[in-house]
Design an enzyme around this catalytic site. Structure first.
Site, PDB file in Angstrom:
ATOM      1  NE  ARG A 162      -1.967  -1.492   3.561  1.00 23.13           N
ATOM      2  CZ  ARG A 162      -2.358  -1.576   4.824  1.00 23.13           C
ATOM      3  NH1 ARG A 162      -3.562  -1.196   5.168  1.00 23.13           N
ATOM      4  NH2 ARG A 162      -1.532  -2.029   5.753  1.00 23.13           N
ATOM      5  CB  THR A 221       3.539 -18.214   3.738  1.00 22.10           C
ATOM      6  OG1 THR A 221       4.116 -16.953   3.375  1.00 22.10           O
ATOM      7  CG2 THR A 221       4.231 -19.331   2.978  1.00 22.10           C
ATOM      8  CB  SER A 222      -0.332 -14.062   3.881  1.00 17.90           C
ATOM      9  OG  SER A 222      -0.957 -14.266   2.619  1.00 17.90           O
ATOM     10  NE  ARG A 223      -4.656 -15.270   9.099  1.00 11.69           N
ATOM     11  CZ  ARG A 223      -3.568 -15.538   9.808  1.00 11.69           C
ATOM     12  NH1 ARG A 223      -2.548 -16.156   9.239  1.00 11.69           N
ATOM     13  NH2 ARG A 223      -3.507 -15.197  11.095  1.00 11.69           N
ATOM     14  CD  GLU A 252      -5.856 -22.500   7.163  1.00 10.24           C
ATOM     15  OE1 GLU A 252      -5.603 -22.433   8.389  1.00 10.24           O
ATOM     16  OE2 GLU A 252      -5.183 -21.923   6.293  1.00 10.24           O
ATOM     17  CG  HIS A 270      -2.024 -21.773   8.911  1.00 10.66           C
ATOM     18  ND1 HIS A 270      -3.214 -21.109   8.862  1.00 10.66           N
ATOM     19  CD2 HIS A 270      -1.100 -20.823   9.240  1.00 10.66           C
ATOM     20  CE1 HIS A 270      -3.050 -19.838   9.144  1.00 10.66           C
ATOM     21  NE2 HIS A 270      -1.768 -19.634   9.382  1.00 10.66           N
ATOM     22  N   GLY A 272       3.672 -22.160   8.553  1.00  7.58           N
ATOM     23  CA  GLY A 272       4.712 -21.165   8.333  1.00  7.58           C
ATOM     24  C   GLY A 272       5.521 -20.822   9.557  1.00  7.58           C
TER      25      GLY A 272
END
Length: 304
Positions: A162, A221-223, A252, A270, A272
């Protein structure tokens, strides 16, 4: 704040020495449901939430709550806006998970590049692939373009965010800012590292995938909510992108099993930040968030 009472929810751990030195700590019973939290949360000044969804109803039940700390960088399971309206601080633990999550992203990148999913699958079926054939050969990441993390392999690093970093920080990190469309069209590896927000929901959709090169890989690897999984499946099946490394999913733990049928996808649960070192560190960081605010009066890692 003397005699501060802290509730720890959704964590297997039963000891937090740093926190227990200065606060009265209670660990929620294993398997406790929402009704248990609604009945008991009103006694506590602070809440450490692992995977417990902290919605408006729970926040209303926490009549004494002053701070809620997530045990990770993500806080999308907490209603931050409502917490803010009630004067409740929400904090997270970014320092503890950045390194292991970056390691996972790069692990997926390398595994995809060198076709480890295909090789492992074929070997387990007793098939010794002929790597002299072009279709059985991977590719080296050296000299390629990675869209977010790591110079380790001499890669060109593009990023989009951003807000663009100051020029001196870009030089220090060796990264180049590009518009999102340019990142998608130029990157050999697109790594997603953003929080789950309304703005990032399905940021990787049909249109975004169509901009990527057919030789490019997507790594998340975030959401899971960042990716339109139906569109990704179509792109993978149609060979419109080369493959994907997915550590997170829209649902999930009941993820879409169609991904399991594809040999150009690597799936992890999940994981990470799932290292022993990181899990110990994140508990210390969450404890520090609580102690820093309740005892010292200084909010740390505040997200609202």
């Amino acid at each position: 704040m003397e005699n501060a009472k802290v509730l720890v929810a959704g964590l297997a751990v039963k000891q937090l020495p740093e926190l227990e030195k200065v606060c009265e700590v209670t660990f929620a019973p294993a398997g406790a449901g929402k009704d248990w939290y609604l009945a008991n949360l009103g006694d506590f000044d602070a809440l450490i939430s692992g995977k417990l969804p902290v919605d408006q109803e729970l926040l209303d039940a926490g009549k004494k709550l002053k701070i809620v700390s997530a045990t990770g960088v993500g806080y999308d399971h907490i209603d931050v806006d409502y917490a803010s309206s009630q004067g409740i601080i929400v904090s997270n633990c970014p320092a503890s998970v950045m390194q292991p999550t970056a390691e996972m992203a790069f692990t997926l990148l390398l595994a995809l590049s060198r076709k480890l999913a295909l090789y492992n699958q074929e070997m387990r079926q007793g098939n010794f692939l002929d790597t002299g054939l072009l279709e059985n050969q991977g590719q080296s990441p050296v000299g390629k373009t990675l869209a977010s993390y790591a110079r380790t392999f001499g890669m060109n690093i593009l990023y989009h965010n951003r807000h663009q970093l100051p020029e001196n920080e870009e030089r220090a990190l060796g990264v180049s800012y590009v518009p999102f469309a340019d990142l998608l069209s130029q990157a050999d590896y697109v790594s997603l590292n953003a929080p789950a927000t309304a703005e990032t929901y399905h940021v990787i959709d049909e249109a975004a995938l169509s901009m990527m090169q057919p030789t490019a890989f997507l790594i998340n690897t975030s959401r899971g909510s960042l990716v339109d999984e139906a569109a990704l499946l179509r792109a993978l099946k149609g060979k419109r992108i080369a493959g994907a490394g997915l550590d997170v999913f829209e649902e999930e733990p009941d993820f879409n099993k169609e991904f399991c049928q594809l040999d150009n996808v690597i799936l992890t649960p999940h994981a990470g930040s799932a290292t022993r070192e990181s899990r110990r560190s994140v508990l210390k960081e969450a404890s520090h968030n609580i102690v820093s605010f309740l005892v010292d009066g200084v909010p740390v890692n505040r997200v609202n």
